[in-house]
Design a protein around this motif. Structure first.
Motif, PDB file in Angstrom:
ATOM      1  N   PHE A 139      48.849  36.200  67.539  1.00 49.78           N
ATOM      2  CA  PHE A 139      49.516  34.978  67.974  1.00 49.78           C
ATOM      3  C   PHE A 139      49.320  34.661  69.460  1.00 49.78           C
ATOM      4  O   PHE A 139      49.806  33.649  69.940  1.00 49.78           O
ATOM      5  N   VAL A 140      48.605  35.500  70.196  1.00 44.65           N
ATOM      6  CA  VAL A 140      48.330  35.237  71.609  1.00 44.65           C
ATOM      7  C   VAL A 140      46.820  35.116  71.772  1.00 44.65           C
ATOM      8  O   VAL A 140      46.087  36.046  71.436  1.00 44.65           O
TER       9      VAL A 140
ATOM     10  N   ASP B 129      52.245  36.655  82.343  1.00 39.34           N
ATOM     11  CA  ASP B 129      51.388  37.823  82.535  1.00 39.34           C
ATOM     12  C   ASP B 129      52.037  39.101  82.020  1.00 39.34           C
ATOM     13  O   ASP B 129      51.383  39.927  81.380  1.00 39.34           O
ATOM     14  N   LEU B 130      53.329  39.256  82.253  1.00 42.71           N
ATOM     15  CA  LEU B 130      54.016  40.475  81.829  1.00 42.71           C
ATOM     16  C   LEU B 130      54.219  40.506  80.314  1.00 42.71           C
ATOM     17  O   LEU B 130      54.143  41.565  79.698  1.00 42.71           O
TER      18      LEU B 130
ATOM     19  N   ILE C 162      52.742  42.900  75.135  1.00 38.06           N
ATOM     20  CA  ILE C 162      52.220  42.735  73.770  1.00 38.06           C
ATOM     21  C   ILE C 162      51.016  43.666  73.572  1.00 38.06           C
ATOM     22  O   ILE C 162      50.893  44.322  72.543  1.00 38.06           O
ATOM     23  N   LYS C 163      50.144  43.752  74.585  1.00 37.55           N
ATOM     24  CA  LYS C 163      48.987  44.656  74.494  1.00 37.55           C
ATOM     25  C   LYS C 163      49.447  46.106  74.371  1.00 37.55           C
ATOM     26  O   LYS C 163      48.895  46.878  73.582  1.00 37.55           O
TER      27      LYS C 163
ATOM     28  N   GLN D 236      43.579  31.436  79.649  1.00 37.82           N
ATOM     29  CA  GLN D 236      43.491  31.679  78.219  1.00 37.82           C
ATOM     30  C   GLN D 236      42.456  30.750  77.619  1.00 37.82           C
ATOM     31  O   GLN D 236      42.268  29.626  78.076  1.00 37.82           O
ATOM     32  N   ARG D 237      41.802  31.251  76.574  1.00 43.04           N
ATOM     33  CA  ARG D 237      40.908  30.387  75.831  1.00 43.04           C
ATOM     34  C   ARG D 237      41.743  29.238  75.271  1.00 43.04           C
ATOM     35  O   ARG D 237      42.785  29.446  74.667  1.00 43.04           O
ATOM     36  N   TYR D 238      41.313  28.018  75.510  1.00 43.72           N
ATOM     37  CA  TYR D 238      42.058  26.839  75.078  1.00 43.72           C
ATOM     38  C   TYR D 238      41.884  26.647  73.579  1.00 43.72           C
ATOM     39  O   TYR D 238      40.769  26.708  73.064  1.00 43.72           O
TER      40      TYR D 238
END
Length: 195
Positions: free
Chosen positions: A93-94, A59-60, A65-66, A165-167
């Motif tokens: 990449f995320v 989560d962190l 990254i955001k 997360q979207r798989y």
């Protein structure tokens, strides 16, 4: 042994001149807390950085990254460039990542856009695949949130913070199998970053 072969000498008091301090995460956190006032000199290194979990917790890491993306956008950096759909070209990449239970309504919005897409749930503070499961129906997530069941393994607690997360349905495969790429690097400084 490696240290001694290199001619390093063990010291027993922090007041003695030292270059490398091998310690547990807890020791490093307490040693470099705001209250202690202790700071590393330019020639001193430790095996754990205080607040390293800002990059190692799921989560962190996403939060940072955001934040990095926003800083690059403000600076007008070419790394923040997006394509015509609004997706980052260089920082993609995320996959879409949402914190649960905090951002449940954001997840609902995204889920309703593509109700047939699978999602993957991961506890924020666990590793080695512990607590990970796939969600294909909203009812599974509602049941998990209510009582920790609903097609979800019984060892997965519903009270922990998770990311969803979207798989990636079509991941890169090696020999027909999914894989994990883990890189270990020595970071000697975060400011400036030296890897």
């Amino acid at each position: 042994d490696n240290f001694e072969r290199r001619g390093w000498v063990r010291v027993f008091e922090l007041e003695d001149g030292w270059n490398f301090y091998w310690a547990s995460v807890h020791t490093v956190r307490s040693m470099f807390s705001l209250d202690s006032g202790f700071r590393l000199g330019d020639d001193q290194f430790v095996n754990h950085f205080p607040n390293h979990y800002e990059l190692t917790r799921k989560d962190l890491m996403v939060k940072n990254i955001k934040r990095y993306r926003k800083e690059l956008e403000k600076e007008g950096s070419p790394l923040a460039e997006k394509d015509e759909t609004g997706r980052y070209i260089h920082l993609d990449f995320v996959p879409l990542t949402i914190l649960l239970p905090a951002d449940y309504n954001i997840f609902l919005e995204e889920f309703r856009k593509n109700p047939n897409s699978p999602w993957i749930m991961k506890p924020t503070g666990k590793a080695q695949g512990v607590g990970i499961f796939i969600v294909t129906k909203l009812s599974q997530l509602k049941k998990w949130a209510r009582d920790g069941k609903g097609g979800v393994p019984s060892h997965v607690p519903a009270k922990d913070a998770y990311i969803i997360q979207r798989y990636l349905e079509n991941p890169l495969l090696i020999g027909g199998k999914k894989f994990d790429l883990r890189l270990y690097v020595l970071v000697t400084s975060y400011r400036p970053l030296k890897v």
